[in-house]
Design an enzyme around this catalytic site. Sequence first.
Site, PDB file in Angstrom:
ATOM      1  N   SER A 241       0.823  -1.218   0.000  1.00  7.94           N
ATOM      2  CA  SER A 241       0.000   0.000   0.000  1.00  7.94           C
ATOM      3  C   SER A 241       0.855   1.264   0.000  1.00  7.94           C
ATOM      4  O   SER A 241       0.569   2.223  -0.738  1.00  7.94           O
ATOM      5  CB  SER A 241      -0.962   0.000   1.192  1.00  7.94           C
ATOM      6  OG  SER A 241      -0.266  -0.198   2.407  1.00  7.94           O
ATOM      7  N   HIS A 271      -1.928  -8.821   2.000  1.00  7.91           N
ATOM      8  CA  HIS A 271      -1.648  -7.551   2.662  1.00  7.91           C
ATOM      9  C   HIS A 271      -2.782  -7.261   3.646  1.00  7.91           C
ATOM     10  O   HIS A 271      -2.977  -8.007   4.599  1.00  7.91           O
ATOM     11  CB  HIS A 271      -1.483  -6.462   1.606  1.00  7.91           C
ATOM     12  CG  HIS A 271      -0.886  -5.178   2.126  1.00  7.91           C
ATOM     13  ND1 HIS A 271      -0.280  -5.049   3.351  1.00  7.91           N
ATOM     14  CD2 HIS A 271      -0.812  -3.935   1.569  1.00  7.91           C
ATOM     15  CE1 HIS A 271       0.148  -3.813   3.520  1.00  7.91           C
ATOM     16  NE2 HIS A 271      -0.162  -3.114   2.457  1.00  7.91           N
ATOM     17  N   HIS A 318       6.128 -13.102   8.754  1.00  5.14           N
ATOM     18  CA  HIS A 318       6.168 -11.748   8.198  1.00  5.14           C
ATOM     19  C   HIS A 318       7.316 -11.665   7.213  1.00  5.14           C
ATOM     20  O   HIS A 318       8.337 -12.331   7.378  1.00  5.14           O
ATOM     21  CB  HIS A 318       6.334 -10.714   9.318  1.00  5.14           C
ATOM     22  CG  HIS A 318       6.124  -9.295   8.867  1.00  5.14           C
ATOM     23  ND1 HIS A 318       7.136  -8.530   8.323  1.00  5.14           N
ATOM     24  CD2 HIS A 318       5.013  -8.515   8.860  1.00  5.14           C
ATOM     25  CE1 HIS A 318       6.658  -7.342   8.018  1.00  5.14           C
ATOM     26  NE2 HIS A 318       5.388  -7.304   8.317  1.00  5.14           N
ATOM     27  N   ARG A 327       3.281  -4.543  17.045  1.00  5.01           N
ATOM     28  CA  ARG A 327       1.891  -4.116  16.908  1.00  5.01           C
ATOM     29  C   ARG A 327       0.945  -5.161  17.499  1.00  5.01           C
ATOM     30  O   ARG A 327      -0.103  -4.824  18.068  1.00  5.01           O
ATOM     31  CB  ARG A 327       1.559  -3.855  15.434  1.00  5.01           C
ATOM     32  CG  ARG A 327       2.393  -2.750  14.804  1.00  5.01           C
ATOM     33  CD  ARG A 327       2.161  -2.669  13.296  1.00  5.01           C
ATOM     34  NE  ARG A 327       2.528  -3.913  12.634  1.00  5.01           N
ATOM     35  CZ  ARG A 327       2.299  -4.179  11.347  1.00  5.01           C
ATOM     36  NH1 ARG A 327       1.695  -3.275  10.588  1.00  5.01           N
ATOM     37  NH2 ARG A 327       2.675  -5.326  10.811  1.00  5.01           N
ATOM     38  N   ASP A 375      -1.917  -9.046  12.299  1.00  7.30           N
ATOM     39  CA  ASP A 375      -3.226  -9.593  11.932  1.00  7.30           C
ATOM     40  C   ASP A 375      -3.695 -10.698  12.871  1.00  7.30           C
ATOM     41  O   ASP A 375      -4.889 -10.995  12.934  1.00  7.30           O
ATOM     42  CB  ASP A 375      -3.176 -10.136  10.498  1.00  7.30           C
ATOM     43  CG  ASP A 375      -2.861  -9.060   9.481  1.00  7.30           C
ATOM     44  OD1 ASP A 375      -3.481  -7.987   9.572  1.00  7.30           O
ATOM     45  OD2 ASP A 375      -1.997  -9.280   8.618  1.00  7.30           O
TER      46      ASP A 375
END
Length: 454
Positions: A241, A271, A318, A327, A375
């Site tokens: 992105s 993504h 990742h 995160r 995620d």
Amino acid sequence: MTQLKDRLKEKIEAHRPRIARLTKEFGSVIIDKVDIAQCIGGARDIRSLVTDISYLDPQEGIRFRGKTIPETFEALPKAAGSEYPTVESFWYFLLTGEVPTPEQVADVEAEFKTRQQVPEYVFQALRALPLDSHPMVMLSSGILAMQRDSKFAAFYSSGKFNKMTAWEHVYEDASDIVARIPVLAAFIYNLKYRGDKQISIDPKLDLGANFAQMIGQSEQYKDVARMYFILHSDHESGNVSAHATHLVHSALSDPYYAYAAGLAGLAGPLHGLANQEVLGWILEFQKKLNGAEPTTENVTAALWDTLNAGQVVPGYGHAVLRKTDPRYMAQREFCLKTTGLKDDKLFKLVSMIFETAPGVLTEHGKTKNPWPNVDAQSGVIQWYYGLKEWDFYTVLFGVGRALGCMANITWDRGLGYPIERPKSVTTDMLETWAAAGGRDIAAPASPQPPKPTA
């Protein structure tokens, strides 16, 4: 100008000589090598993008303007009555690299209030779409619809384009997008899932809190929104992105075109769509336990069943990180200190997977990074607060990612970065260099065709 724009101008003008000197005096300095695997494998780990907004270290995780996630949350001014900073304070920080004062935060909040009104024609355009359109289609369509208001496009078309001041007009568009996108996202949520029952903007609230109240959420969710948007804002420039936004804007396409491209990349299952897929997998995983309390034994068995069936464990691994995603940990800590959430059945399952999966994946031996990414946790929080429409989760990601993408392209124009145009090679070239054990840098870039015979 506002305080933020004034300060940003000073920062950009001070930074330009650094870029000019690097290009002029040290442009030939080699900083990396490119091998055939990188050339074929998506340009993985090729150091060829420049951003000061964030940096992703494989072992340490993301740093925003040099600060880790805990350092960022600790340093920034907090929202009233909250342990979390406002998105407005983070926007100032991303653009300038400076921790804003409460007065500077108030100035950004006031600026956003003047920018956050989404034109009515945008809402009409979205209502004209089929109601079963994916919410990411609606979000990117809404961003594109607002392109008619682009101040950068108007500046370029005016015949007065000046590359030294072009960033100021990108800043205007970028600020408009950041201020409006949560309002646009809330409208889409209400249109699709709440019978088009819209809730008006509350001019007293900060950006994150306003989004929460516009979708009819609880007081507690205001902190979820603030945290979520900041955590998902940026992950250096190489992710799809961010890179797509930078690439399109490098052609001097305005920020609306550029971020619509970024959102199109974010919608991919490799993504931003991954958070939706992870939650779906966790719910199915929960069914496999048949109501049993998650334990090391039954979760380990279920994980091996997944792997032995040739499937992956979503949310783990990742492209860059080689440790637990900070995160993920920030969201986990939120859950652990939130009454109700820490005892939620789905969160308990996610916690047990977190404790068990790295060992299973390491023993399995086919995963470079057995640790959870962002995620693996984010969907569970949304589910707990009643946002069970998981195809909307990528929209939430898109609201946050606007912060990093818009900060990056503002600086792209401030420093006058050129259009991005990598060089391609052919498979024949790669095979020739492979047979020779490498490319002769002094030789012509492409193998020469045979000379015609007489």
